[in-house]
Design a protein around this motif. Sequence first.
Motif, mmCIF file in Angstrom:
data_model
loop_
_atom_site.group_PDB
_atom_site.id
_atom_site.type_symbol
_atom_site.label_atom_id
_atom_site.label_comp_id
_atom_site.label_asym_id
_atom_site.label_seq_id
_atom_site.Cartn_x
_atom_site.Cartn_y
_atom_site.Cartn_z
ATOM 1 N N LEU A 82 41.684 45.852 83.702
ATOM 2 C CA LEU A 82 43.047 45.422 84.048
ATOM 3 C C LEU A 82 43.662 44.670 82.870
ATOM 4 C CD1 LEU A 82 45.394 44.805 86.066
ATOM 5 C CD2 LEU A 82 44.072 42.801 86.792
ATOM 6 N N ALA A 83 42.891 43.762 82.282
ATOM 7 C CA ALA A 83 43.388 42.981 81.147
ATOM 8 C C ALA A 83 43.714 43.879 79.953
ATOM 9 C CB ALA A 83 42.360 41.916 80.747
ATOM 10 N N ARG A 84 42.850 44.875 79.700
ATOM 11 C CA ARG A 84 43.089 45.787 78.568
ATOM 12 C C ARG A 84 44.362 46.600 78.776
ATOM 13 N NH1 ARG A 84 37.962 49.327 77.485
ATOM 14 N NH2 ARG A 84 39.266 50.065 75.754
ATOM 15 N N MET A 85 44.569 47.077 79.995
ATOM 16 C CA MET A 85 45.768 47.862 80.260
ATOM 17 C C MET A 85 47.020 46.992 80.220
ATOM 18 S SD MET A 85 47.284 50.685 80.716
ATOM 19 C CE MET A 85 46.047 51.926 81.087
ATOM 20 N N LYS A 86 46.931 45.770 80.727
ATOM 21 C CA LYS A 86 48.085 44.858 80.686
ATOM 22 C C LYS A 86 48.485 44.579 79.241
ATOM 23 C CE LYS A 86 48.178 41.158 83.206
ATOM 24 N NZ LYS A 86 49.592 41.166 83.614
ATOM 25 N N ALA A 87 47.485 44.495 78.349
ATOM 26 C CA ALA A 87 47.773 44.234 76.939
ATOM 27 C C ALA A 87 48.416 45.451 76.281
ATOM 28 C CB ALA A 87 46.491 43.854 76.202
ATOM 29 N N ARG A 88 48.085 46.661 76.773
ATOM 30 C CA ARG A 88 48.593 47.890 76.166
ATOM 31 C C ARG A 88 49.946 48.319 76.749
ATOM 32 N NH1 ARG A 88 46.237 52.547 73.892
ATOM 33 N NH2 ARG A 88 44.779 51.067 72.976
ATOM 34 N N ALA A 89 50.086 48.222 78.056
ATOM 35 C CA ALA A 89 51.296 48.728 78.726
ATOM 36 C C ALA A 89 52.335 47.619 78.878
ATOM 37 C CB ALA A 89 50.928 49.286 80.098
ATOM 38 N N SER A 90 53.573 47.953 78.615
ATOM 39 C CA SER A 90 54.652 46.958 78.755
ATOM 40 C C SER A 90 55.315 47.112 80.119
ATOM 41 C CB SER A 90 55.680 47.157 77.643
ATOM 42 O OG SER A 90 56.149 48.499 77.653
ATOM 43 N N CYS A 91 54.460 47.164 81.172
ATOM 44 C CA CYS A 91 54.968 47.357 82.524
ATOM 45 C C CYS A 91 53.966 46.773 83.518
ATOM 46 C CB CYS A 91 55.189 48.845 82.794
ATOM 47 S SG CYS A 91 53.650 49.802 82.889
ATOM 48 N N PRO A 92 54.332 46.665 84.784
ATOM 49 C CA PRO A 92 53.380 46.175 85.787
ATOM 50 C C PRO A 92 52.168 47.097 85.906
ATOM 51 C CG PRO A 92 55.631 46.168 86.657
ATOM 52 C CD PRO A 92 55.669 46.918 85.361
ATOM 53 N N VAL A 93 50.998 46.500 86.130
ATOM 54 C CA VAL A 93 49.752 47.244 86.293
ATOM 55 C C VAL A 93 49.121 46.835 87.621
ATOM 56 C CG1 VAL A 93 47.466 47.744 85.341
ATOM 57 C CG2 VAL A 93 49.385 47.294 83.794
ATOM 58 N N ALA A 94 48.839 47.814 88.475
ATOM 59 C CA ALA A 94 48.254 47.541 89.787
ATOM 60 C C ALA A 94 46.878 48.166 89.901
ATOM 61 C CB ALA A 94 49.165 48.067 90.891
#
Length: 201
Positions: free
Chosen positions: A66-78
């Motif tokens: 989750l943390a890795r995707m939040k750092a990569r994507a500039s959008c909400p991650v669920a």
Amino acid sequence: MKKLLLADDHDLVRETIAEFLRGQNKFDVCVADSLGAALDRCGTDGPFDLVLLDFMMPGMDALSGLARMKARASCPVAIISGTAPPDVARRALRSGAAGFLPKTLDPQSLVAAVHHMLLGETYKPMDFLSLEDSDLNQINLTPRETDVLVGVSKGKSNKEIARDLDIQEVTVKLHLKTMSRKLNARNRTHAAMLGRDMGLA
């Protein structure tokens, strides 16, 4: 049209959810079968408006994915999951997930949750979050999953079980997958052993 990224390692689950969301005519859905593939899609097909990550797929490593995707994507991650207990859901939300979506959500609730998160809100399934982890210790197999488990316990092949139950072999495989996840079984032999130990088969 909003652009979504759905990452789940279970082909049938992933494609079923993706096709349902595409059918709303409001979402362009890209898919991936692992965290690594999802991170790559961010680079090749992004930006996205929302990312949905399966909690148990390869590469997730619990909530570090989750943390890795939040750092990569500039959008909400669920996070979406069919097996994670309430405590994991609560930790995911505390870690900044835009929401936690149990795979038991009915289709309309899934769409409502996606819209909710696209508005910048956090989706919290309160009925699920209010459970204690111990409440999930009772394994709730569907009647059909139990039928498949009985067949597996008798040493029957998927083809034999399909014939006995008058269903498609691919359906047996799906029930075997969901049943194994509920039992936390490593393979069909382990599932049969657990089923017998729990008095389910």
